[in-house]
Design an enzyme around this catalytic site. Structure first.
Site, PDB file in Angstrom:
ATOM      1  CG  HIS A 294      28.441 -22.585  14.387  1.00 15.57           C
ATOM      2  ND1 HIS A 294      27.928 -23.693  15.052  1.00 15.57           N
ATOM      3  CD2 HIS A 294      27.994 -21.510  15.068  1.00 15.57           C
ATOM      4  CE1 HIS A 294      27.203 -23.280  16.081  1.00 15.57           C
ATOM      5  NE2 HIS A 294      27.225 -21.966  16.122  1.00 15.57           N
TER       6      HIS A 294
ATOM      7  CG  ASP B 227      28.107 -14.445  12.255  1.00 16.47           C
ATOM      8  OD1 ASP B 227      28.773 -13.392  12.169  1.00 16.47           O
ATOM      9  OD2 ASP B 227      28.344 -15.335  13.089  1.00 16.47           O
TER      10      ASP B 227
END
Ligand SMILES: [Fe+2]
Ligand SMILES: [Fe+2]
Length: 291
Positions: free
Chosen positions: A68, A8
């Site tokens: 997300h 990420d």
């Protein structure tokens, strides 16, 4: 075949690490295929089209995401025209975008990437194991693709580890994302699948999972919300996992990758061409701050 998976990317610091270091890593390690999880690339929340293009231009072949993915609403639209951006495959039917896709690697080999999200302590999505069974069944390793990469975006180590064993021998690599901390359990499972519970984030580790410390600390200690979460801006550590595959698409070597920033530096010694001392210096050189 040489794979690099990067965890990420968080905010500007994470993007800077990708843009400055990935082109060089791709060249130095002669990488055939690179996957980057970009779910936190835009200010810590989601991804924009411009940022996705930037990560792809820096040397990624595919950008995966997670919970997300749609924080930046433009992603609902541009994901439809960007086949190199994936969202979790087990989102409800009708969700924009796709959760799996087949790509041509640098060496012409076909690589299936599947992005899937866990359900323990997360949103109640469709069964990730049934979804993976479907995708792997539709495009089996060795028959319909030459490499098969699963990004399991999940909160718990147990769910990720179970996924690793679920497809052991049927995937080249199963790697976890979402918890933003690299784990030390990189290994080749008994039937040949490379596995690591979390790739770690590409972000500033002087933080709370990539965010400036003050607001998370405030919320933990006083249980009341204050300001917004902001990504920490110190130098990021580019974190991930490097995997060498055999002709059968199964793993031969695996190594953690930690380049730059605060974490202890690590890299795939098996790809450093020079003698061992020189190789060590190269790894240290990658980790040294740019002046
Ligand atoms: Fe994340
Ligand atoms: Fe996440």
């Amino acid at each position: 075949m040489r794979l690099l998976f990067i965890g990420d990317v968080v905010g500007r610091a994470g993007r800077k690490a990708i843009l400055e270091r990935l082109p060089e890593l791709r060249r130095r390690w002669a990488l055939d295929f690179v996957v980057v999880n970009g779910e936190n690339a835009a200010g810590g929340f989601g991804i924009t089209e411009a940022i996705c293009d930037e990560i792809l231009a820096a040397g990624a072949d595919c950008v995966t995401t997670g919970n997300h993915v749609f924080d930046q609403r433009e992603a609902l639209v541009f994901i439809e025209r960007q086949p190199r951006l994936l969202r979790p495959v087990n989102y409800p039917p009708g969700t924009p975008g796709r959760g799996a896709n087949l790509y041509s690697a640098e060496n012409g080999r076909q690589v299936l990437v599947v992005n899937v999200q866990g359900r323990v302590f997360m949103d109640a999505l469709d069964d990730p194991f049934a979804a993976i069974e479907r995708e792997v069944g539709a495009c089996p390793l060795g028959a319909a693709c030459d490499a098969l990469i699963v990004d399991i975006h999940a909160e718990t180590s147990s769910e990720k580890m179970a996924m690793g064993h679920f497809v052991d021998g049927r995937a080249s690599l199963v790697v976890g994302t979402h918890t933003h901390v690299p784990t030390a359990d990189g290994q080749i499972l008994p039937h040949g699948t490379a596995y690591m519970t979390d790739a770690g984030m590409t972000g500033d580790y002087d933080s709370v999972i990539g965010m400036e410390k003050e607001e998370p600390l405030r919320r933990f200690t006083r249980k009341t919300p204050g300001a917004r979460f902001e990504p920490a801006q110190g130098e990021a550590t580019l974190c991930g996992v490097a995997v060498e595959l055999g002709a059968d698409g199964l793993a031969r070597c695996i190594a953690p990758v930690r380049v730059g920033g605060r974490l202890e530096q690590a890299g795939p010694r098996f790809w450093e061409r020079e003698d061992e001392d020189r190789g060590q210096r190269l790894v240290e050189g990658i980790g040294a701050p740019r002046r």
